[in-house]
Design a protein around this motif. Structure first.
Motif, PDB file in Angstrom:
ATOM      1  N   LEU A 161     -13.971  -5.606 -27.719  1.00  0.00           N
ATOM      2  CA  LEU A 161     -15.275  -5.221 -28.243  1.00  0.00           C
ATOM      3  C   LEU A 161     -15.146  -5.030 -29.747  1.00  0.00           C
ATOM      4  CD1 LEU A 161     -18.206  -4.476 -27.385  1.00  0.00           C
ATOM      5  CD2 LEU A 161     -17.454  -2.085 -27.401  1.00  0.00           C
ATOM      6  N   SER A 162     -15.959  -5.746 -30.513  1.00  0.00           N
ATOM      7  CA  SER A 162     -15.923  -5.622 -31.965  1.00  0.00           C
ATOM      8  C   SER A 162     -16.686  -4.386 -32.413  1.00  0.00           C
ATOM      9  CB  SER A 162     -16.516  -6.877 -32.619  1.00  0.00           C
ATOM     10  OG  SER A 162     -17.895  -6.984 -32.313  1.00  0.00           O
ATOM     11  N   ALA A 163     -16.609  -4.083 -33.722  1.00  0.00           N
ATOM     12  CA  ALA A 163     -17.257  -2.879 -34.245  1.00  0.00           C
ATOM     13  C   ALA A 163     -18.773  -2.959 -34.144  1.00  0.00           C
ATOM     14  CB  ALA A 163     -16.843  -2.660 -35.699  1.00  0.00           C
ATOM     15  N   ASP A 164     -19.337  -4.180 -34.200  1.00  0.00           N
ATOM     16  CA  ASP A 164     -20.791  -4.321 -34.117  1.00  0.00           C
ATOM     17  C   ASP A 164     -21.285  -4.515 -32.698  1.00  0.00           C
ATOM     18  OD1 ASP A 164     -19.750  -6.785 -33.673  1.00  0.00           O
ATOM     19  OD2 ASP A 164     -20.835  -7.823 -35.273  1.00  0.00           O
ATOM     20  N   GLY A 165     -20.391  -4.289 -31.707  1.00  0.00           N
ATOM     21  CA  GLY A 165     -20.810  -4.316 -30.308  1.00  0.00           C
ATOM     22  C   GLY A 165     -20.717  -5.653 -29.624  1.00  0.00           C
ATOM     23  N   GLN A 166     -20.170  -6.671 -30.256  1.00  0.00           N
ATOM     24  CA  GLN A 166     -20.046  -7.973 -29.623  1.00  0.00           C
ATOM     25  C   GLN A 166     -18.798  -8.019 -28.745  1.00  0.00           C
ATOM     26  OE1 GLN A 166     -21.070 -11.538 -32.026  1.00  0.00           O
ATOM     27  NE2 GLN A 166     -21.112 -10.143 -33.790  1.00  0.00           N
ATOM     28  N   GLY A 167     -18.974  -8.538 -27.540  1.00  0.00           N
ATOM     29  CA  GLY A 167     -17.861  -8.646 -26.619  1.00  0.00           C
ATOM     30  C   GLY A 167     -17.128  -9.965 -26.768  1.00  0.00           C
ATOM     31  N   LEU A 168     -15.868  -9.957 -26.353  1.00  0.00           N
ATOM     32  CA  LEU A 168     -15.035 -11.157 -26.489  1.00  0.00           C
ATOM     33  C   LEU A 168     -13.958 -11.120 -25.409  1.00  0.00           C
ATOM     34  CD1 LEU A 168     -14.279 -13.676 -28.245  1.00  0.00           C
ATOM     35  CD2 LEU A 168     -12.706 -12.169 -29.474  1.00  0.00           C
ATOM     36  N   VAL A 169     -13.711 -12.258 -24.803  1.00  0.00           N
ATOM     37  CA  VAL A 169     -12.651 -12.400 -23.812  1.00  0.00           C
ATOM     38  C   VAL A 169     -11.550 -13.262 -24.425  1.00  0.00           C
ATOM     39  CG1 VAL A 169     -12.020 -13.241 -21.532  1.00  0.00           C
ATOM     40  CG2 VAL A 169     -14.238 -12.140 -21.883  1.00  0.00           C
ATOM     41  N   GLN A 170     -10.345 -12.714 -24.510  1.00  0.00           N
ATOM     42  CA  GLN A 170      -9.228 -13.404 -25.150  1.00  0.00           C
ATOM     43  C   GLN A 170      -8.109 -13.635 -24.136  1.00  0.00           C
ATOM     44  OE1 GLN A 170      -8.490 -14.680 -28.250  1.00  0.00           O
ATOM     45  NE2 GLN A 170      -6.579 -15.311 -27.289  1.00  0.00           N
ATOM     46  N   PRO A 171      -7.737 -14.907 -23.866  1.00  0.00           N
ATOM     47  CA  PRO A 171      -6.595 -15.163 -22.976  1.00  0.00           C
ATOM     48  C   PRO A 171      -5.317 -14.556 -23.549  1.00  0.00           C
ATOM     49  CG  PRO A 171      -7.891 -17.152 -23.298  1.00  0.00           C
ATOM     50  CD  PRO A 171      -8.404 -16.148 -24.278  1.00  0.00           C
ATOM     51  N   LEU A 172      -4.526 -13.947 -22.710  1.00  0.00           N
ATOM     52  CA  LEU A 172      -3.297 -13.299 -23.157  1.00  0.00           C
ATOM     53  C   LEU A 172      -2.288 -14.308 -23.675  1.00  0.00           C
ATOM     54  CD1 LEU A 172      -1.910 -10.561 -23.409  1.00  0.00           C
ATOM     55  CD2 LEU A 172      -1.076 -10.812 -21.070  1.00  0.00           C
ATOM     56  N   ALA A 173      -2.365 -15.558 -23.200  1.00  0.00           N
ATOM     57  CA  ALA A 173      -1.410 -16.575 -23.638  1.00  0.00           C
ATOM     58  C   ALA A 173      -1.572 -16.915 -25.115  1.00  0.00           C
ATOM     59  CB  ALA A 173      -1.576 -17.837 -22.798  1.00  0.00           C
ATOM     60  N   GLY A 174      -2.750 -16.669 -25.681  1.00  0.00           N
ATOM     61  CA  GLY A 174      -2.966 -16.987 -27.087  1.00  0.00           C
ATOM     62  C   GLY A 174      -2.691 -15.845 -28.035  1.00  0.00           C
ATOM     63  N   VAL A 175      -2.192 -14.710 -27.549  1.00  0.00           N
ATOM     64  CA  VAL A 175      -1.937 -13.536 -28.383  1.00  0.00           C
ATOM     65  C   VAL A 175      -0.480 -13.539 -28.845  1.00  0.00           C
ATOM     66  CG1 VAL A 175      -1.940 -11.020 -28.476  1.00  0.00           C
ATOM     67  CG2 VAL A 175      -3.719 -12.224 -27.194  1.00  0.00           C
ATOM     68  N   SER A 176      -0.269 -13.349 -30.147  1.00  0.00           N
ATOM     69  CA  SER A 176       1.093 -13.280 -30.697  1.00  0.00           C
ATOM     70  C   SER A 176       1.558 -11.839 -30.860  1.00  0.00           C
ATOM     71  CB  SER A 176       1.164 -13.999 -32.045  1.00  0.00           C
ATOM     72  OG  SER A 176       0.762 -15.345 -31.929  1.00  0.00           O
ATOM     73  N   THR A 177       0.710 -10.987 -31.405  1.00  0.00           N
ATOM     74  CA  THR A 177       1.056  -9.577 -31.595  1.00  0.00           C
ATOM     75  C   THR A 177      -0.126  -8.712 -31.197  1.00  0.00           C
ATOM     76  OG1 THR A 177       0.322  -9.561 -33.911  1.00  0.00           O
ATOM     77  CG2 THR A 177       2.642 -10.096 -33.493  1.00  0.00           C
ATOM     78  N   PHE A 178       0.180  -7.494 -30.765  1.00  0.00           N
ATOM     79  CA  PHE A 178      -0.836  -6.527 -30.369  1.00  0.00           C
ATOM     80  C   PHE A 178      -0.368  -5.163 -30.843  1.00  0.00           C
ATOM     81  CE2 PHE A 178      -2.381  -3.244 -27.533  1.00  0.00           C
ATOM     82  CZ  PHE A 178      -3.732  -3.531 -27.400  1.00  0.00           C
ATOM     83  N   VAL A 179      -1.207  -4.485 -31.628  1.00  0.00           N
ATOM     84  CA  VAL A 179      -0.795  -3.203 -32.176  1.00  0.00           C
ATOM     85  C   VAL A 179      -2.023  -2.327 -32.384  1.00  0.00           C
ATOM     86  CG1 VAL A 179      -0.898  -4.064 -34.546  1.00  0.00           C
ATOM     87  CG2 VAL A 179       0.488  -2.072 -34.038  1.00  0.00           C
ATOM     88  N   ALA A 180      -1.840  -1.029 -32.148  1.00  0.00           N
ATOM     89  CA  ALA A 180      -2.850  -0.017 -32.462  1.00  0.00           C
ATOM     90  C   ALA A 180      -2.281   0.838 -33.595  1.00  0.00           C
ATOM     91  CB  ALA A 180      -3.178   0.827 -31.238  1.00  0.00           C
ATOM     92  N   PRO A 181      -2.414   0.417 -34.854  1.00  0.00           N
ATOM     93  CA  PRO A 181      -1.670   1.041 -35.956  1.00  0.00           C
ATOM     94  C   PRO A 181      -2.023   2.503 -36.198  1.00  0.00           C
ATOM     95  CG  PRO A 181      -3.336  -0.468 -36.797  1.00  0.00           C
ATOM     96  CD  PRO A 181      -3.286  -0.670 -35.317  1.00  0.00           C
ATOM     97  N   ASN A 182      -3.272   2.907 -35.923  1.00  0.00           N
ATOM     98  CA  ASN A 182      -3.661   4.290 -36.204  1.00  0.00           C
ATOM     99  C   ASN A 182      -3.016   5.283 -35.245  1.00  0.00           C
ATOM    100  OD1 ASN A 182      -5.232   3.054 -38.086  1.00  0.00           O
ATOM    101  ND2 ASN A 182      -7.196   3.528 -37.141  1.00  0.00           N
ATOM    102  N   ALA A 183      -2.518   4.795 -34.118  1.00  0.00           N
ATOM    103  CA  ALA A 183      -1.906   5.680 -33.130  1.00  0.00           C
ATOM    104  C   ALA A 183      -0.385   5.716 -33.227  1.00  0.00           C
ATOM    105  CB  ALA A 183      -2.324   5.250 -31.725  1.00  0.00           C
ATOM    106  N   LEU A 184       0.183   5.047 -34.225  1.00  0.00           N
ATOM    107  CA  LEU A 184       1.640   4.943 -34.327  1.00  0.00           C
ATOM    108  C   LEU A 184       2.201   6.000 -35.261  1.00  0.00           C
ATOM    109  CD1 LEU A 184       2.000   1.066 -34.666  1.00  0.00           C
ATOM    110  CD2 LEU A 184       2.239   2.434 -32.595  1.00  0.00           C
ATOM    111  N   SER A 185       3.432   6.411 -34.964  1.00  0.00           N
ATOM    112  CA  SER A 185       4.167   7.297 -35.867  1.00  0.00           C
ATOM    113  C   SER A 185       4.839   6.469 -36.955  1.00  0.00           C
ATOM    114  CB  SER A 185       5.210   8.096 -35.090  1.00  0.00           C
ATOM    115  OG  SER A 185       6.187   7.220 -34.542  1.00  0.00           O
ATOM    116  N   ILE A 186       5.406   7.155 -37.945  1.00  0.00           N
ATOM    117  CA  ILE A 186       6.095   6.457 -39.023  1.00  0.00           C
ATOM    118  C   ILE A 186       7.266   5.646 -38.480  1.00  0.00           C
ATOM    119  CG2 ILE A 186       7.427   6.758 -41.142  1.00  0.00           C
ATOM    120  CD1 ILE A 186       4.477   7.189 -41.515  1.00  0.00           C
TER     121      ILE A 186
END
Length: 464
Positions: A161-186
């Motif tokens: 879900l994007s910030a403006d409310g648009q939905g999107l379906v992304q196949p996992l095979a096309g993903v290279s990296t996945f990160v939630a940077p605001n929830a990470l420690s140093i």
């Protein structure tokens, strides 16, 4: 009689002036290296993502990059990398600071690097995999485990879900990296930074050289420089030995020396044109006619390749090696030569056992200068073998293992192509810095290797 050891009144001033120039040069060099390193490898740090609320109520999520003043003192605007190219039509957005009413850093914002649409920045709604629908922490952990497997073996889809409310379906095979940077420690960010740098050094390029890594370019640069050094060193040394030790010192010899020194100042693109005409079309075309007639009209050696690029750069750096080696030979006292001959040594024995070992540091100095010049050359390589993307490495496990006819990638050309031929200039800037820092580091390592070898040989002979 005045004491000749006492300096003139201005000697101290000149000494301080020279020392200041050296210090300034070192400072500028250190500043350049630090700038390239910070700007380049800082790109791989998981930057904090901001959720911006505008005066109109619109929300934008992205990474803040820089600020710039609007024309006619109309205020200041900030550039955000927002991704989501297929939803908004652009990866970047300028936001006036006067329109921003709130800035937050929510922990549930994620950033995905994927193919072919580039980065996605938004929120993860769920992961649908193997008939399950996971959300929250369970979905993130499952995604990270899946990314450790090859892309072809992955199944499942991400509901985003994007910030403006648009939905999107992304196949996992096309993903290279996945990160939630605001929830990470140093520490977690440091680990991800190291992984990002390693991918940059070990993977191939993607997205028109604006993503992925530069390993083929690193390999091609080092291999070409090594081959060039192997080719140019014996020819340069033999030419210097002939000019200084064998040839009669007459007008013709002096003209040859002048010609060699002038060749060092010829623009590199001229050597590229020569290599294209003589090496590629001339010698390469003849080899194809003699040995690869069945493959024609598709050329094998009659097109740019690693061999012709190495020969062209060897020709380009040949004057440097000749001049450095000849200067080293001229500094050897004639008493060394005369003593060897007086003890019964032949002319060949005197050259190979006395003169050449004493001139080895000068030879290595020439090689160091040749490597420093050849590693950064781009113009001649564009004509004789470098490629934007070389799917096959010049060195592999197939006989004859080293394929001199193949095209190769080069860090200098990769830097040029990324900076000027990319579709997204803003995205290419950090990779340009990182590639430039890597090229400087490789040249430094190659030069230090030759310098340490020269120092070792000097110590072996008892020289200071």
């Amino acid at each position: 009689m005045p004491d000749q050891r006492r300096g003139w009144p201005g000697d101290a001033l000149w000494a301080w002036l020279c020392a200041g120039c050296v210090a300034l040069s070192l400072f500028m060099l250190a500043t350049l290296i630090v700038l390239l390193t910070v700007k380049g490898f800082g790109h791989f740090w998981p930057a904090t993502l901001e959720e911006v609320t505008l005066r109109s109520g619109e929300q934008v999520v992205g990474q803040p990059m820089r600020e710039a003043a609007l024309p006619q003192d109309a205020g200041t605007e900030r550039l955000y990398f927002t991704g989501n190219r297929e939803l908004t039509g652009a990866d970047w957005r300028w936001l006036p600071l006067d329109e921003i009413v709130d800035v937050a850093t929510p922990a549930d914002v994620v950033r995905l690097e994927r193919s072919p649409w580039g980065d996605f920045i938004g929120r993860l709604v769920a992961l649908e995999i193997d008939g399950e629908r996971l959300s929250g922490r369970a979905a993130r952990e499952r995604i990270l485990r899946a990314l450790e497997t090859p892309a072809a073996a992955r199944t499942g889809e991400l509901v985003l879900l994007s910030a403006d409310g648009q939905g999107l379906v992304q196949p996992l095979a096309g993903v290279s990296t996945f990160v939630a940077p605001n929830a990470l420690s140093i520490w977690e960010k440091t680990v991800l930074w190291g992984q990002g740098v390693w991918r940059f050094l070990s993977e191939g390029p993607r997205a028109a050289n604006t993503g992925g890594g530069v390993w083929p370019a690193i390999f091609g640069t080092v291999l070409m420089v090594i081959l060039m050094s192997v080719i140019v060193t014996p020819f340069g040394v033999l030419a210097a030995v002939y000019l200084n030790e064998i040839a009669h010192q007459n007008r013709l010899t002096r003209l040859v020396r002048i010609g060699v020194r002038n060749l060092a100042g010829v623009p590199s693109i001229v050597y590229g044109v020569f290599g294209l005409g003589v090496f590629v079309y001339g010698i390469g075309g003849t080899i194809d006619t003699w040995f690869f007639d069945d493959a024609l009209p598709s050329p094998t050696f009659g097109t740019g390749g690693l061999l012709w690029a190495s020969l062209t750069l060897a020709l380009l750096t040949l004057p440097v090696v000749i001049v450095a080696t000849e200067e080293g030979l001229s500094r050897i006292p004639d008493a060394q030569r005369e003593g060897a001959v007086a003890l019964g040594a032949t002319r060949l024995e005197m050259l190979t056992r006395i003169v050449l070992p004493m001139a080895t540091p000068a030879m290595l100095t020439g090689v160091i200068l040749a490597v420093a010049r050849a590693a950064g050359e781009v113009a001649p390589l564009m004509l004789v073998g470098v490629a934007k993307l070389a799917p096959q490495m010049p060195l592999d496990g197939e006989f004859p293992y080293l394929h001199l006819e193949r095209k190769f990638m080069h860090l200098g050309y990769h830097l040029f192509d990324t900076a000027f031929h990319g579709d997204d200039v803003e995205a290419a800037i950090p990779l340009v810095y990182a590639t430039a820092a890597l090229l400087v580091l490789i040249v430094l390592v190659l030069n230090l290797t030759a310098i340490f070898l020269r120092h070792y040989l000097r110590r072996q002979r008892g020289e200071p």
